[in-house]
Design a protein around this motif. Structure first.
Motif, PDB file in Angstrom:
ATOM      1  N   THR A  23       4.616  92.547  81.189  1.00 43.35           N
ATOM      2  CA  THR A  23       5.128  93.188  79.935  1.00 43.35           C
ATOM      3  C   THR A  23       5.385  94.615  80.115  1.00 43.35           C
ATOM      4  N   LYS A  24       4.594  95.415  80.985  1.00 41.06           N
ATOM      5  CA  LYS A  24       4.946  96.904  80.679  1.00 41.06           C
ATOM      6  C   LYS A  24       6.008  97.295  81.797  1.00 41.06           C
ATOM      7  N   MET A  25       6.019  96.683  83.260  1.00 38.63           N
ATOM      8  CA  MET A  25       6.755  97.174  84.238  1.00 38.63           C
ATOM      9  C   MET A  25       8.084  96.420  83.693  1.00 38.63           C
ATOM     10  N   PHE A  26       8.232  95.168  83.579  1.00 32.32           N
ATOM     11  CA  PHE A  26       9.611  94.580  83.367  1.00 32.32           C
ATOM     12  C   PHE A  26       9.947  94.133  81.823  1.00 32.32           C
ATOM     13  N   GLY A  27       8.967  94.320  80.923  1.00 31.45           N
ATOM     14  CA  GLY A  27       9.272  94.044  79.490  1.00 31.45           C
ATOM     15  C   GLY A  27       9.565  92.695  79.265  1.00 31.45           C
ATOM     16  N   TRP A  28       8.716  91.665  80.007  1.00 31.09           N
ATOM     17  CA  TRP A  28       9.270  90.227  79.572  1.00 31.09           C
ATOM     18  C   TRP A  28       7.882  89.645  79.155  1.00 31.09           C
ATOM     19  N   LYS A  29       8.060  88.784  78.188  1.00 30.10           N
ATOM     20  CA  LYS A  29       6.702  87.991  77.619  1.00 30.10           C
ATOM     21  C   LYS A  29       6.978  86.632  77.687  1.00 30.10           C
ATOM     22  N   GLY A  30       5.878  85.814  77.472  1.00 33.22           N
ATOM     23  CA  GLY A  30       5.983  84.241  77.579  1.00 33.22           C
ATOM     24  C   GLY A  30       6.000  83.801  78.806  1.00 33.22           C
ATOM     25  N   GLU A  31       6.294  82.572  79.126  1.00 36.46           N
ATOM     26  CA  GLU A  31       6.226  82.076  80.321  1.00 36.46           C
ATOM     27  C   GLU A  31       7.489  82.496  80.982  1.00 36.46           C
ATOM     28  N   LEU A  32       7.108  82.681  82.628  1.00 36.41           N
ATOM     29  CA  LEU A  32       8.230  83.401  83.273  1.00 36.41           C
ATOM     30  C   LEU A  32       8.947  82.377  83.924  1.00 36.41           C
ATOM     31  N   SER A  33      10.414  82.620  84.060  1.00 36.16           N
ATOM     32  CA  SER A  33      11.502  81.679  84.930  1.00 36.16           C
ATOM     33  C   SER A  33      10.973  81.895  86.432  1.00 36.16           C
ATOM     34  N   THR A  34      11.547  80.768  87.252  1.00 35.78           N
ATOM     35  CA  THR A  34      11.528  80.896  88.592  1.00 35.78           C
ATOM     36  C   THR A  34      12.150  82.426  89.068  1.00 35.78           C
ATOM     37  N   GLU A  35      13.247  82.652  88.678  1.00 26.36           N
ATOM     38  CA  GLU A  35      13.908  83.920  88.860  1.00 26.36           C
ATOM     39  C   GLU A  35      12.859  85.041  88.496  1.00 26.36           C
ATOM     40  N   GLN A  36      12.352  85.151  87.377  1.00 22.69           N
ATOM     41  CA  GLN A  36      11.740  86.242  86.904  1.00 22.69           C
ATOM     42  C   GLN A  36      10.437  86.252  87.797  1.00 22.69           C
ATOM     43  N   THR A  37       9.697  85.414  88.090  1.00 24.13           N
ATOM     44  CA  THR A  37       8.672  85.475  89.142  1.00 24.13           C
ATOM     45  C   THR A  37       8.852  86.002  90.504  1.00 24.13           C
ATOM     46  N   ALA A  38      10.075  85.452  90.943  1.00 22.47           N
ATOM     47  CA  ALA A  38      10.516  86.186  92.100  1.00 22.47           C
ATOM     48  C   ALA A  38      10.968  87.545  91.895  1.00 22.47           C
ATOM     49  N   GLU A  39      11.230  88.054  90.982  1.00 23.70           N
ATOM     50  CA  GLU A  39      11.735  89.521  90.594  1.00 23.70           C
ATOM     51  C   GLU A  39      10.409  90.307  90.882  1.00 23.70           C
ATOM     52  N   ILE A  40       9.386  89.805  90.285  1.00 22.61           N
ATOM     53  CA  ILE A  40       7.938  90.373  90.168  1.00 22.61           C
ATOM     54  C   ILE A  40       7.369  90.358  91.748  1.00 22.61           C
ATOM     55  N   ALA A  41       7.617  89.175  92.214  1.00 15.55           N
ATOM     56  CA  ALA A  41       7.051  89.121  93.711  1.00 15.55           C
ATOM     57  C   ALA A  41       7.951  90.417  94.633  1.00 15.55           C
ATOM     58  N   LYS A  42       9.191  90.355  94.230  1.00 14.30           N
ATOM     59  CA  LYS A  42       9.831  91.263  95.113  1.00 14.30           C
ATOM     60  C   LYS A  42       9.434  92.813  94.963  1.00 14.30           C
ATOM     61  N   ALA A  43       9.074  93.185  93.621  1.00 13.69           N
ATOM     62  CA  ALA A  43       8.568  94.674  93.424  1.00 13.69           C
ATOM     63  C   ALA A  43       7.116  94.681  94.100  1.00 13.69           C
TER      64      ALA A  43
END
Length: 306
Positions: A23-43
């Motif tokens: 929520t604070k680093m990426f500004g995303w709420k709710g259930e994450l997509s596969t692509e969003q999960t991968a983006e956080i993993a990359k960070a």
């Protein structure tokens, strides 16, 4: 169960943040997509690369550790195991006021799959708060404590947070700094005692920063009472600025029984934000994370020598 403990130096770079990261680093709420999960993993891989660079640059591997979650860091956990790093793995569900297992009754299967050095929990526990909630949390934590001692799969790391109850804060006219200085240390001692009495036996306690040496000494004495001679403490950074974290490291490092620290957001947050904003390169972010981590190691070790 006989307490085990851990007494070697332990300098942790924690990045097991999940809800706050999302929520604070990426500004995303709710259930994450596969692509969003991968983006956080990359960070998170950037942080891990910073940790590895720090070791390549001279931080002692045997004293170093990461703390990461399975949700976004499974690949990192596997690599840390393969490379022989100490590593801790989060067992709690993220973003909850009440402790519960991330994977419910399957918590043991996940520990056995990754075989971390430490199984870590983050728990909010105020002895002056809801007594029923505290008992329910302690019962779940005893279950994990008993499992870890019986199975020998990992050591038990317990991150204790003691957030102020409104009545406690009102006593200090809403001044959280005064609460932290005057009341929280006393409540932390009582929390350790209550959890020990409930059969919760960590090997390492992660302790919120303390401003006075005598409070650090009281925490260690409580952690090691009743034959728990090898149980140790580490100080955590709470996302404070460098100056405050340095103060806490200096205070804790001079106390026998405080073996290290866990400083995460103060280390990686700004370099990651700047990298994601295009203000610096990935290599620069990695280098800055490594530099900050080495700096905290140097501060703690200097305090230990002094």
């Amino acid at each position: 169960m006989t307490p085990r403990g851990f007494t070697k130096p332990l300098y942790i770079l924690p990045f097991d943040h999940r809800g706050s990261f999302q929520t604070k680093m990426f500004g995303w709420k709710g259930e994450l997509s596969t692509e969003q999960t991968a983006e956080i993993a990359k960070a998170k891989q950037v942080i891990y690369d910073g940790f590895q660079k720090a070791i390549a640059d001279g931080v002692e591997k045997e004293k170093s550790s990461i703390l990461v979650d399975e949700q976004f860091g499974a690949a990192i956990l596997r690599d840390a195991k393969a490379q022989g790093f100490h590593f801790a793995m989060a067992a709690e569900k993220s973003g909850q006021e009440e402790f519960d297992f991330q994977y419910g009754d399957d918590f043991a299967k996940h520990i056995e799959e990754f075989k971390p050095t430490f199984s870590k929990v983050l728990v909010r526990y105020n002895p002056g708060g809801d007594a029923t909630l505290n008992r329910e949390q302690a019962a779940r934590l005893k279950r994990l404590s008993d499992y870890l001692q019986g199975a020998g799969q990992a050591l038990f790391m317990f991150e204790l947070l003691v957030p102020a109850e409104q009545e406690q804060l009102d006593h200090f006219l809403g001044d959280k700094t005064a609460y932290d200085l005057e009341l929280r240390p006393e409540l932390m001692v009582k929390a350790l005692e209550e959890l020990q009495a409930a059969g919760v036996e960590p090997d390492v306690w992660k302790i919120e920063g303390l401003d006075r040496r005598e409070d650090c000494e009281k925490i260690v004495a409580t952690a090691r009472q009743g034959g728990r001679d090898n149980v140790s403490c580490i100080i955590l950074g709470r996302g404070e600025d460098d100056a405050k974290v340095h103060e806490w490291l200096n205070t804790a490092s001079g106390v026998d029984g405080f073996i290290g620290f866990a400083v995460g957001r103060t280390d990686f947050w700004d370099p990651l934000v700047n990298w994601r904003a295009g203000k610096n390169s990935r290599d620069e972010a990695v280098a800055e994370i490594a530099r900050r981590y080495r700096e905290f190691v140097d501060v703690f070790e200097a305090g230990k020598k002094a």
